[in-house]
Design a protein around this motif. Sequence first.
Motif, PDB file in Angstrom:
ATOM      1  N   ILE A  49       0.968  -1.163   0.112  1.00 38.27           N
ATOM      2  CA  ILE A  49      -0.108   0.025  -0.024  1.00 38.27           C
ATOM      3  C   ILE A  49       0.799   1.110  -0.023  1.00 38.27           C
ATOM      4  CG2 ILE A  49      -1.580   1.362   1.241  1.00 38.27           C
ATOM      5  CD1 ILE A  49      -2.566  -1.274   2.382  1.00 38.27           C
ATOM      6  N   ASP A  50       0.625   2.191  -0.698  1.00 41.13           N
ATOM      7  CA  ASP A  50       1.142   3.472  -0.861  1.00 41.13           C
ATOM      8  C   ASP A  50       0.774   4.169   0.288  1.00 41.13           C
ATOM      9  OD1 ASP A  50       2.509   6.017  -1.432  1.00 41.13           O
ATOM     10  OD2 ASP A  50       1.496   6.166  -3.186  1.00 41.13           O
ATOM     11  N   ARG A  51       1.559   4.430   1.256  1.00 39.69           N
ATOM     12  CA  ARG A  51       1.068   4.928   2.559  1.00 39.69           C
ATOM     13  C   ARG A  51       0.903   6.236   2.638  1.00 39.69           C
ATOM     14  NH1 ARG A  51      -0.423   0.874   6.399  1.00 39.69           N
ATOM     15  NH2 ARG A  51       0.362  -0.857   5.570  1.00 39.69           N
ATOM     16  N   SER A  53       0.048   8.395   0.067  1.00 38.10           N
ATOM     17  CA  SER A  53      -1.217   8.887  -0.777  1.00 38.10           C
ATOM     18  C   SER A  53      -2.475   8.471   0.196  1.00 38.10           C
ATOM     19  CB  SER A  53      -1.107   8.107  -2.096  1.00 38.10           C
ATOM     20  OG  SER A  53      -1.083   6.921  -1.963  1.00 38.10           O
ATOM     21  N   PHE A  54      -2.356   7.311   0.824  1.00 37.01           N
ATOM     22  CA  PHE A  54      -3.552   6.863   1.516  1.00 37.01           C
ATOM     23  C   PHE A  54      -3.816   7.729   2.833  1.00 37.01           C
ATOM     24  CE2 PHE A  54      -5.033   4.351   5.284  1.00 37.01           C
ATOM     25  CZ  PHE A  54      -6.339   4.067   4.861  1.00 37.01           C
ATOM     26  N   SER A  55      -2.741   8.162   3.337  1.00 39.61           N
ATOM     27  CA  SER A  55      -2.845   9.068   4.679  1.00 39.61           C
ATOM     28  C   SER A  55      -3.477  10.480   4.201  1.00 39.61           C
ATOM     29  CB  SER A  55      -1.371   9.234   5.340  1.00 39.61           C
ATOM     30  OG  SER A  55      -1.016   8.086   5.802  1.00 39.61           O
ATOM     31  N   ILE A  58      -7.147  10.192   3.659  1.00 38.42           N
ATOM     32  CA  ILE A  58      -8.189   9.763   4.765  1.00 38.42           C
ATOM     33  C   ILE A  58      -8.027  11.153   5.683  1.00 38.42           C
ATOM     34  CG2 ILE A  58      -8.121   7.587   4.502  1.00 38.42           C
ATOM     35  CD1 ILE A  58      -6.182   7.405   7.166  1.00 38.42           C
ATOM     36  N   SER A  76      -6.763   3.813  10.363  1.00 35.44           N
ATOM     37  CA  SER A  76      -5.658   4.940   9.620  1.00 35.44           C
ATOM     38  C   SER A  76      -4.545   4.089   9.369  1.00 35.44           C
ATOM     39  CB  SER A  76      -5.789   6.153  10.290  1.00 35.44           C
ATOM     40  OG  SER A  76      -5.425   5.960  11.635  1.00 35.44           O
ATOM     41  N   LEU A  78      -3.849   0.927   8.887  1.00 33.84           N
ATOM     42  CA  LEU A  78      -3.920  -0.190   8.194  1.00 33.84           C
ATOM     43  C   LEU A  78      -3.085  -1.282   8.626  1.00 33.84           C
ATOM     44  CD1 LEU A  78      -4.825   0.793   4.399  1.00 33.84           C
ATOM     45  CD2 LEU A  78      -6.208  -0.118   5.820  1.00 33.84           C
ATOM     46  N   TRP A 142     -11.913  -0.113  -1.363  1.00 28.71           N
ATOM     47  CA  TRP A 142     -11.731   1.189  -0.937  1.00 28.71           C
ATOM     48  C   TRP A 142     -10.241   1.730  -1.157  1.00 28.71           C
ATOM     49  CZ3 TRP A 142     -10.261   3.123   4.289  1.00 28.71           C
ATOM     50  CH2 TRP A 142     -10.240   4.466   4.387  1.00 28.71           C
ATOM     51  N   ILE A 143      -9.514   0.555  -0.763  1.00 30.45           N
ATOM     52  CA  ILE A 143      -7.749   1.014  -0.636  1.00 30.45           C
ATOM     53  C   ILE A 143      -7.253   0.416  -1.944  1.00 30.45           C
ATOM     54  CG2 ILE A 143      -7.814   0.896   1.798  1.00 30.45           C
ATOM     55  CD1 ILE A 143      -6.370  -1.746   1.742  1.00 30.45           C
ATOM     56  N   PHE A 146      -4.842   2.699  -3.820  1.00 37.46           N
ATOM     57  CA  PHE A 146      -3.641   3.282  -3.096  1.00 37.46           C
ATOM     58  C   PHE A 146      -2.630   1.913  -3.228  1.00 37.46           C
ATOM     59  CE2 PHE A 146      -7.386   5.151  -1.164  1.00 37.46           C
ATOM     60  CZ  PHE A 146      -6.834   6.570  -1.425  1.00 37.46           C
TER      61      PHE A 146
END
Length: 435
Positions: A49-51, A53-55, A58, A76, A78, A142-143, A146
């Motif tokens: 997971i690309d942390r 872009s995910f952070s 959200i 948050s 993950l 959803w993820i 990412f």
Amino acid sequence: MVVSRDKAPTAQETFLQMAQAAGLRGRILVTIGLLILVRVGVFLPIPGIDRASFSGAIQGSPLIGFLDLFSGGGLSALGIFALGILPYINASIIMQLMTAALPSLEDLQKNEGEAGRRKISQITRYVALGWAVLQSVGIAIWINPFAHNPGPLFQVQVVLALVAGSMFVMWLSELITERGIGNGASLLIFLGIVAVLPTSLGNTFELAQSGDQAIVGRVILLLIVFLAMIVGIVFVQEGTRRIPIVSARRQVGRKLYREKTSYLPLRLNQGGVMPIIFASAVLILPASISQFANNPILIQIATALTPSGSTPWLYAIFYLFLIVFFSYFYASLIMNPVDMAQNLKKMGASVPGIRPGRATSEYIERVLNRLTFLGAIFLGLVAIIPTIVESATRVPTFRGFGATSLLILVGVAIDTAKQVQTYVISQRYEGMVKK
């Protein structure tokens, strides 16, 4: 140390038993070890997971903030324990609703004894498994944008990891209940809230160290309100209405047993924190839907139903209405005046001045309605006061540690303290038997 078996254990006796009694000390160490294991699992990341872009995606999400309340920031972050105990809590709520709606489950709970309760617990685990699969599939979809290598294989890996982590956390909570000091699921929620408490308090202290006297005064006012709310919650959580009960005179063989006077305790806050959780979930629903459906009407409704929106008074009124509604709804699920009146009649007991049967059930229902109303108003005040204080002091850290968190912390702390006192009393009686 001399103790009386008729008195509740003092703090000195409790700490002495925790240090010396092998049984209680072992339970506490098991509980601490399992809680540490749960916190370690929260920070074991799901790979791929690309942390960054995910952070960024959200940040500021009300739905993620609400769910992080029960997972200690796991959603948050993950981690493999991202769902935490949340599927089991949802399954328990669903089973409470189903037990009230289905006569077969109600009969299983009331008339089958310990075997029936074990069967309901097993059904609850299966429901928790299904709920964990549904939530994991939603999170995986959803993820997926990412992911470094998005696709079906990545989604299957995420679902397996999250479901396995959730079931492992559920098993750990049952271990805490059986071999620890009890209240396993509640302690895991307590742990999740306490985990984010240092960050909230640290932000508040950093704001107070800015040197502005006005900000220092606001922070002091915030802490005073915070402590006053804790004291109020303790009093209301422990508040009960004692309805006097008189047992009829009865003869067993040649012995004649006189009338016995006892009482039926009815708590002021029957539903605990559940009405606030239900109301918060309803309030967050428009915001979560508006994130996925770009509808101007939904966005406007979601903005209006937030404490920082353009109409905070509308948010407060609607929030209070939802809390009162769910307080009555949840109290009707866990307390049945008709069943209580029938049980009293079967035991040969009655309320002084009230005829057994229908009159007793109507009397208990009136008392419950009044208590539920008072408890609902209290919950509403506890839920709204943080918003009012935040608007007045302009200190934003209080919202992250809101009414739901405070009620859960105080309630679980009280229940855990009572559980430890129960073990101390059992150790006291064991010592008397050995002597």
